[in-house]
Design an enzyme around this catalytic site. Structure first.
Site, PDB file in Angstrom:
ATOM      1  N   VAL A  12       1.108  -0.928   0.331  1.00 45.22           N
ATOM      2  CA  VAL A  12      -0.140  -0.225  -0.439  1.00 45.22           C
ATOM      3  C   VAL A  12       1.141   1.450  -0.158  1.00 45.22           C
ATOM      4  CG1 VAL A  12      -1.648   1.376   1.454  1.00 45.22           C
ATOM      5  CG2 VAL A  12      -1.605  -1.125   1.051  1.00 45.22           C
ATOM      6  N   ASP A  31      11.024   3.653   5.783  1.00 47.01           N
ATOM      7  CA  ASP A  31      10.387   2.358   5.856  1.00 47.01           C
ATOM      8  C   ASP A  31      11.335   2.344   7.418  1.00 47.01           C
ATOM      9  OD1 ASP A  31       8.515  -0.173   4.883  1.00 47.01           O
ATOM     10  OD2 ASP A  31      10.141  -0.430   6.560  1.00 47.01           O
ATOM     11  N   THR A 122      -5.409  -0.980   6.974  1.00 48.01           N
ATOM     12  CA  THR A 122      -6.525  -1.135   7.071  1.00 48.01           C
ATOM     13  C   THR A 122      -6.663  -1.030   9.290  1.00 48.01           C
ATOM     14  OG1 THR A 122      -7.088  -2.052   5.104  1.00 48.01           O
ATOM     15  CG2 THR A 122      -8.476  -3.079   7.054  1.00 48.01           C
ATOM     16  N   LEU A 154      -6.571  -0.738  -3.129  1.00 46.57           N
ATOM     17  CA  LEU A 154      -5.619  -1.515  -4.331  1.00 46.57           C
ATOM     18  C   LEU A 154      -5.718  -2.565  -4.378  1.00 46.57           C
ATOM     19  CD1 LEU A 154      -2.900   0.854  -3.425  1.00 46.57           C
ATOM     20  CD2 LEU A 154      -4.424   1.061  -4.748  1.00 46.57           C
ATOM     21  N   ARG A 155      -5.865  -3.673  -5.697  1.00 47.43           N
ATOM     22  CA  ARG A 155      -5.795  -4.694  -5.829  1.00 47.43           C
ATOM     23  C   ARG A 155      -4.373  -5.265  -6.079  1.00 47.43           C
ATOM     24  NH1 ARG A 155      -9.961  -5.146 -10.418  1.00 47.43           N
ATOM     25  NH2 ARG A 155      -9.185  -3.536 -10.409  1.00 47.43           N
ATOM     26  N   PHE A 250     -16.136 -10.398 -10.344  1.00 47.75           N
ATOM     27  CA  PHE A 250     -16.528 -11.359  -7.789  1.00 47.75           C
ATOM     28  C   PHE A 250     -17.989 -12.197  -8.026  1.00 47.75           C
ATOM     29  CE2 PHE A 250     -13.104  -9.669  -5.595  1.00 47.75           C
ATOM     30  CZ  PHE A 250     -12.099  -8.850  -6.113  1.00 47.75           C
ATOM     31  N   ALA A 253     -15.992 -18.415  -9.219  1.00 46.77           N
ATOM     32  CA  ALA A 253     -15.765 -19.347  -8.885  1.00 46.77           C
ATOM     33  C   ALA A 253     -14.540 -20.103  -8.917  1.00 46.77           C
ATOM     34  CB  ALA A 253     -17.237 -20.791  -8.702  1.00 46.77           C
ATOM     35  N   GLY A 254     -14.029 -20.856  -7.953  1.00 47.85           N
ATOM     36  CA  GLY A 254     -13.062 -21.469  -8.000  1.00 47.85           C
ATOM     37  C   GLY A 254     -12.252 -22.118  -6.730  1.00 47.85           C
ATOM     38  N   CYS A 261      -5.400  -9.428   2.498  1.00 49.10           N
ATOM     39  CA  CYS A 261      -6.634  -8.654   2.757  1.00 49.10           C
ATOM     40  C   CYS A 261      -7.465  -9.340   2.799  1.00 49.10           C
ATOM     41  CB  CYS A 261      -6.947  -7.468   1.678  1.00 49.10           C
ATOM     42  SG  CYS A 261      -5.286  -6.663   1.201  1.00 49.10           S
TER      43      CYS A 261
END
Ligand code: UDX
Length: 433
Positions: A12, A31, A122, A154-155, A250, A253-254, A261
């Site tokens: 992120v 960091d 988050t 964000l993905r 979304f 199926a799987g 996340c």
């Protein structure tokens, strides 16, 4: 243009910091991990994210993007400070917020001018209030701090695009000046900005991720029904998705959702709810259905191969989803561990996650290509839907395998076509016979 500090260079932080620089700001990414900062300063990236390397280079070269371990200096130089540090899950499923608290405390101690402190990690609802408390408590220079919640959506794999072309930006604050500053910061994105109070913003993040996880578990539960009735989940998902109120996204199926996340955030939302006296049973079932997907898959493998001991099983795909090297909560880990316990000989390939996989999965033979995995395999398992696998030459695959059995956890191929090609093809929620 603003001076921005981004605390934490994980997924992120790194994507957000780089993109804030891309839209013209001066950004200090901080960091405590010196090795990570050294990697970044040497022009390399500690993560795999399509498009990010070019953007980092461009903005470093333009003198707008800096990587440093000097927390105090970055905070002092910035007006807006994003807290993007980790919130790892503790054993009881709650988020560990000690890094967030440490960051807030240090900001308070070193700041001598007003700062807008933005939580992007988050976090549970009411963390904003806690951050405000910490900032006020450890404030030796009597500085004005404004607190904002600005969750990320964000993905992995599409994070840069998600940042630069978002569906929405959510800004939660009760401070008018902070609201104005954040609005200006995001103005170049030309997107819908929703202003809320801090708590609503925090819940938007939890509710959004939990809703998407629910959608996935729902379609996986429907896939079970399809399998038992002979219906086809792909057609069902298409038919449902054409209703604009539902949407096709979304509904794949799987093997269920993985990654850092969804599993963590759904657990956290269940815990937050329990703490305030609400038993979020729906989400508990969402997690149960998700876990069962992996169990069901290994049962299918057992059913197809009977004895697993000594069998040569090829695995295509290790990352939790395509276009990432991330192995966190990847279905591949659970599935491969099970196969190994049963004595199977596993060979695997992933286009990006091999290095990370080697850290968590021992005792498997790592191959240099998909075709190397295929060679002499008695079964081929597809665990991640990389495009590269969709384009495999199936005739060649068949001729190279010892036994033409494919067990597909991502429904990559058409069952009819697979049968015509002479494969025994096992898939999920579809009639594969
Ligand atoms: C997610 C959220 O989408 C993002 O907004 C949030 O900020 C972080 O978490 P990410 O974990 O990168 O992003 O991946 P995403 O593409 O959302 O997929 C999550 C998981 O769901 C993956 O394991 C994926 O394989 C699975 N999935 C997704 C399905 O099983 N079926 C689907 O239809 C979609």
């Amino acid at each position: 243009m603003k001076n921005v500090a981004v605390l934490g260079t994980g997924y992120v932080g790194l994507v957000s910091g780089t993109c804030f620089a891309e839209i013209g700001n001066t950004v200090y990414c901080v960091d405590i991990d010196k090795e990570k900062i050294d990697i970044l300063n040497s022009g390399k990236l500690p993560i795999y994210e399509p498009g990010l390397d070019a953007l980092v280079k461009k903005n470093v070269d333009a003198g707008r993007l800096f990587f440093t371990t000097d927390f105090d200096d970055a905070v002092k130089k910035s007006d807006i400070i994003f807290i993007c540090v980790g919130t790892p899950p503790r054993e009881n499923g709650e988020a560990d917020l000690s890094y967030v608290e440490n960051a807030a405390r240090r900001i308070a101690e070193v700041s001598t001018t007003p700062k807008i402190v933005v939580e992007k990690s988050t976090v549970p609802v009411e963390t904003g209030a806690r951050i405000r408390q910490v900032l006020e408590q450890y404030n030796p220079h009597n500085v004005k701090f404004s607190v904002v919640s600005n969750p990320e959506f964000l993905r992995e794999g599409t994070a840069v695009e998600d940042f630069l072309k978002p569906d929405r930006v959510v800004i939660g604050t009760d401070d008018l000046e902070a609201r104005r500053q954040l609005q200006e910061l995001y103005a170049p994105l030309n997107c819908k900005i929703l202003f809320t109070d801090i708590k609503s913003s925090e819940i938007i993040k939890h509710a959004s991720n939990s809703f998407l996880a629910t959608k996935i578990s729902f379609i996986n539960a429907v896939a079970n029904i399809c399998e038992k009735t002979g219906a086809d989940i792909e057609m069902v998902a298409e038919g449902m998705g054409l209703d604009r109120r539902i949407g096709r996204n979304f509904l794949n199926a799987g093997l269920g959702y993985g990654g850092f996340c969804f599993p963590k955030d759904v657990d956290a939302f269940i815990n937050i709810s329990r703490k305030i006296g609400y038993d979020f049973r729906l989400l508990q079932e969402v997690q149960n259905i998700n876990r069962e997907r992996r169990e069901m898959f290994v049962e299918k493998v057992g059913e197809a191969l009977w004895i697993l001991k000594g069998k040569k099983i090829g695995v295509l795909g290790l990352a939790f989803k395509p276009n990432t090297d991330d192995m966190r909560f990847a279905p591949s880990e659970t599935i491969i561990n099970y196969l190994q316990k049963q004595g199977a000989r596993v060979r695997a390939f992933d286009p990006a996650a091999m290095a990370r996989a080697k850290k968590v999965l021992n005792g498997i033979e790592y191959c240099d290509s998909a075709m190397e995995v295929v060679k002499d395999a008695e079964a081929l398992l597809i665990l991640t839907e990389w495009d590269e696998f969709k384009g495999l030459d199936l005739d060649k695959v068949k001729s190279e395998m010892k036994n033409p059995l494919i067990i597909d956890g991502r429904n990559l191929f058409d069952p009819v076509q697979m049968k015509e090609k002479g494969f025994r093809y096992v898939c999920l929620g579809r009639n594969c016979n």
